[in-house]
Scaffold this motif. Structure first.
Motif, PDB file in Angstrom:
ATOM      1  N   VAL A 220     -14.337 -13.304 -36.312  1.00  0.00           N
ATOM      2  CA  VAL A 220     -13.580 -14.558 -36.227  1.00  0.00           C
ATOM      3  C   VAL A 220     -14.295 -15.484 -35.251  1.00  0.00           C
ATOM      4  O   VAL A 220     -14.563 -15.117 -34.105  1.00  0.00           O
ATOM      5  CB  VAL A 220     -12.134 -14.320 -35.732  1.00  0.00           C
ATOM      6  CG1 VAL A 220     -11.358 -15.643 -35.685  1.00  0.00           C
ATOM      7  CG2 VAL A 220     -11.416 -13.313 -36.625  1.00  0.00           C
ATOM      8  N   LEU A 221     -14.605 -16.682 -35.735  1.00  0.00           N
ATOM      9  CA  LEU A 221     -15.353 -17.666 -34.952  1.00  0.00           C
ATOM     10  C   LEU A 221     -14.522 -18.936 -34.807  1.00  0.00           C
ATOM     11  O   LEU A 221     -14.005 -19.461 -35.795  1.00  0.00           O
ATOM     12  CB  LEU A 221     -16.664 -17.986 -35.687  1.00  0.00           C
ATOM     13  CG  LEU A 221     -17.624 -18.982 -35.040  1.00  0.00           C
ATOM     14  CD1 LEU A 221     -18.266 -18.375 -33.788  1.00  0.00           C
ATOM     15  CD2 LEU A 221     -18.715 -19.388 -36.034  1.00  0.00           C
ATOM     16  N   LEU A 222     -14.394 -19.427 -33.573  1.00  0.00           N
ATOM     17  CA  LEU A 222     -13.723 -20.712 -33.367  1.00  0.00           C
ATOM     18  C   LEU A 222     -14.649 -21.844 -33.775  1.00  0.00           C
ATOM     19  O   LEU A 222     -15.844 -21.829 -33.454  1.00  0.00           O
ATOM     20  CB  LEU A 222     -13.379 -20.901 -31.884  1.00  0.00           C
ATOM     21  CG  LEU A 222     -11.982 -20.496 -31.436  1.00  0.00           C
ATOM     22  CD1 LEU A 222     -11.811 -18.992 -31.538  1.00  0.00           C
ATOM     23  CD2 LEU A 222     -11.752 -20.954 -30.009  1.00  0.00           C
ATOM     24  N   ASN A 223     -14.085 -22.838 -34.453  1.00  0.00           N
ATOM     25  CA  ASN A 223     -14.871 -24.012 -34.815  1.00  0.00           C
ATOM     26  C   ASN A 223     -15.081 -24.885 -33.576  1.00  0.00           C
ATOM     27  O   ASN A 223     -14.144 -25.175 -32.852  1.00  0.00           O
ATOM     28  CB  ASN A 223     -14.131 -24.807 -35.897  1.00  0.00           C
ATOM     29  CG  ASN A 223     -15.065 -25.717 -36.653  1.00  0.00           C
ATOM     30  OD1 ASN A 223     -15.752 -26.537 -36.053  1.00  0.00           O
ATOM     31  ND2 ASN A 223     -15.106 -25.577 -37.952  1.00  0.00           N
ATOM     32  N   ASN A 224     -16.315 -25.271 -33.331  1.00  0.00           N
ATOM     33  CA  ASN A 224     -16.647 -26.116 -32.178  1.00  0.00           C
ATOM     34  C   ASN A 224     -16.047 -27.506 -32.276  1.00  0.00           C
ATOM     35  O   ASN A 224     -15.831 -28.172 -31.276  1.00  0.00           O
ATOM     36  CB  ASN A 224     -18.159 -26.282 -32.064  1.00  0.00           C
ATOM     37  CG  ASN A 224     -18.787 -25.197 -31.228  1.00  0.00           C
ATOM     38  OD1 ASN A 224     -18.111 -24.548 -30.441  1.00  0.00           O
ATOM     39  ND2 ASN A 224     -20.075 -24.996 -31.403  1.00  0.00           N
ATOM     40  N   TYR A 225     -15.865 -27.980 -33.494  1.00  0.00           N
ATOM     41  CA  TYR A 225     -15.269 -29.291 -33.720  1.00  0.00           C
ATOM     42  C   TYR A 225     -14.040 -29.096 -34.591  1.00  0.00           C
ATOM     43  O   TYR A 225     -14.056 -29.364 -35.780  1.00  0.00           O
ATOM     44  CB  TYR A 225     -16.284 -30.244 -34.358  1.00  0.00           C
ATOM     45  CG  TYR A 225     -17.286 -30.739 -33.352  1.00  0.00           C
ATOM     46  CD1 TYR A 225     -17.149 -32.004 -32.788  1.00  0.00           C
ATOM     47  CD2 TYR A 225     -18.325 -29.921 -32.917  1.00  0.00           C
ATOM     48  CE1 TYR A 225     -18.052 -32.440 -31.829  1.00  0.00           C
ATOM     49  CE2 TYR A 225     -19.219 -30.350 -31.955  1.00  0.00           C
ATOM     50  CZ  TYR A 225     -19.079 -31.616 -31.420  1.00  0.00           C
ATOM     51  OH  TYR A 225     -19.955 -32.055 -30.475  1.00  0.00           O
ATOM     52  N   PRO A 226     -12.965 -28.598 -33.954  1.00  0.00           N
ATOM     53  CA  PRO A 226     -11.797 -28.196 -34.746  1.00  0.00           C
ATOM     54  C   PRO A 226     -11.123 -29.378 -35.424  1.00  0.00           C
ATOM     55  O   PRO A 226     -11.067 -30.470 -34.868  1.00  0.00           O
ATOM     56  CB  PRO A 226     -10.864 -27.570 -33.701  1.00  0.00           C
ATOM     57  CG  PRO A 226     -11.281 -28.175 -32.397  1.00  0.00           C
ATOM     58  CD  PRO A 226     -12.755 -28.435 -32.513  1.00  0.00           C
ATOM     59  N   TYR A 227     -10.643 -29.119 -36.635  1.00  0.00           N
ATOM     60  CA  TYR A 227      -9.816 -30.116 -37.317  1.00  0.00           C
ATOM     61  C   TYR A 227      -8.482 -30.230 -36.601  1.00  0.00           C
ATOM     62  O   TYR A 227      -7.910 -31.298 -36.466  1.00  0.00           O
ATOM     63  CB  TYR A 227      -9.611 -29.704 -38.780  1.00  0.00           C
ATOM     64  CG  TYR A 227      -9.138 -30.837 -39.642  1.00  0.00           C
ATOM     65  CD1 TYR A 227     -10.052 -31.609 -40.350  1.00  0.00           C
ATOM     66  CD2 TYR A 227      -7.794 -31.158 -39.727  1.00  0.00           C
ATOM     67  CE1 TYR A 227      -9.633 -32.666 -41.118  1.00  0.00           C
ATOM     68  CE2 TYR A 227      -7.358 -32.218 -40.499  1.00  0.00           C
ATOM     69  CZ  TYR A 227      -8.282 -32.975 -41.195  1.00  0.00           C
ATOM     70  OH  TYR A 227      -7.856 -34.018 -41.950  1.00  0.00           O
TER      71      TYR A 227
ATOM     72  N   TYR B 131      -9.876 -20.311 -27.056  1.00  0.00           N
ATOM     73  CA  TYR B 131     -10.532 -18.998 -27.025  1.00  0.00           C
ATOM     74  C   TYR B 131      -9.728 -18.035 -26.154  1.00  0.00           C
ATOM     75  O   TYR B 131      -9.439 -16.908 -26.545  1.00  0.00           O
ATOM     76  CB  TYR B 131     -11.966 -19.125 -26.492  1.00  0.00           C
ATOM     77  CG  TYR B 131     -12.756 -17.842 -26.602  1.00  0.00           C
ATOM     78  CD1 TYR B 131     -13.600 -17.612 -27.690  1.00  0.00           C
ATOM     79  CD2 TYR B 131     -12.651 -16.836 -25.640  1.00  0.00           C
ATOM     80  CE1 TYR B 131     -14.319 -16.434 -27.808  1.00  0.00           C
ATOM     81  CE2 TYR B 131     -13.360 -15.656 -25.750  1.00  0.00           C
ATOM     82  CZ  TYR B 131     -14.196 -15.459 -26.833  1.00  0.00           C
ATOM     83  OH  TYR B 131     -14.901 -14.284 -26.947  1.00  0.00           O
ATOM     84  N   GLU B 132      -9.358 -18.523 -24.974  1.00  0.00           N
ATOM     85  CA  GLU B 132      -8.598 -17.714 -24.021  1.00  0.00           C
ATOM     86  C   GLU B 132      -7.280 -17.229 -24.637  1.00  0.00           C
ATOM     87  O   GLU B 132      -6.950 -16.046 -24.592  1.00  0.00           O
ATOM     88  CB  GLU B 132      -8.310 -18.600 -22.791  1.00  0.00           C
ATOM     89  CG  GLU B 132      -7.927 -17.849 -21.548  1.00  0.00           C
ATOM     90  CD  GLU B 132      -9.079 -17.008 -21.031  1.00  0.00           C
ATOM     91  OE1 GLU B 132     -10.215 -17.529 -20.987  1.00  0.00           O
ATOM     92  OE2 GLU B 132      -8.832 -15.845 -20.707  1.00  0.00           O
TER      93      GLU B 132
END
Ligand SMILES: [Zn+2]
Length: 180
Positions: free
Chosen positions: A50-57, A155-156
């Motif tokens: 699971v990867l967080l998007n750096n530029y989240p919608y 993330y936290e």
């Protein structure tokens, strides 16, 4: 007028400190680096991560990505498919706990640029939390520093939420939560 919601138009954008000349596949590269927090890898299953998007919608916008490098969903065997789906279930649970959204948009971009995706040779499922009456997060928060801080905060929260689930192992604060 209703706002058209099109998360598949979101491009996955690298952090600015990365070398733009490098043409490798980021979805192969990032999980191999063993610097999970620095690269927004928040949870790892046996066959997907699971990867967080750096530029989240929206806040909490993540992608669930098989380690296997393929752009064709039909290439995935049963084991990988099940792992990918189970990780999606866990991600909904973690996002429910971490952010409490009212709903989700979730889906794959297949067919690359024709489908509006930015990375067409390594499939990934977008999961975007939705709140009643939400608007696109990006125009509201366009300052890069604020976005980076928001992603770090997410993330936290998500790390804690995955860590609280049964059947997971916390290796360290800077490592993705491992799904057993
Ligand atoms: Zn790849």
């Amino acid at each position: 007028m209703e706002q058209v919601f099109a998360p598949w138009r979101m491009q996955w954008v690298e952090r600015p400190d990365k070398n733009p000349e490098v043409e490798e596949c980021v979805f192969c590269e990032l999980p191999a680096k063993d610097e999970d927090r620095a690269h927004n890898v928040v949870a790892r299953g046996e066959h997907s991560f699971v990867l967080l998007n750096n530029y989240p919608y929206n806040p909490g916008h993540v992608m669930i990505i098989p380690y296997e490098h393929t752009g064709d969903y039909r290439d995935l065997d049963d084991e990988v498919l099940l792992d990918h789906s189970r990780l999606k279930q866990r991600t909904f649970d973690a996002l429910d706990e971490a952010m409490g959204p009212d709903g989700y948009n979730a889906g794959l971009n297949l067919g690359g640029s024709a489908a509006g995706g930015s990375i067409d040779d390594h499939l990934h499922t977008h999961v975007v939390p939705r709140w009643s009456g939400d608007t696109n997060f990006m125009p509201v928060v366009s300052d890069t520093k604020v976005i980076v801080e928001a992603v770090e905060d997410t993330y936290e929260r998500l790390h804690d939420a995955f860590a609280s689930q049964a059947g997971t192992t916390v290796v360290g604060d800077d490592d993705a939560v491992r799904i057993d």
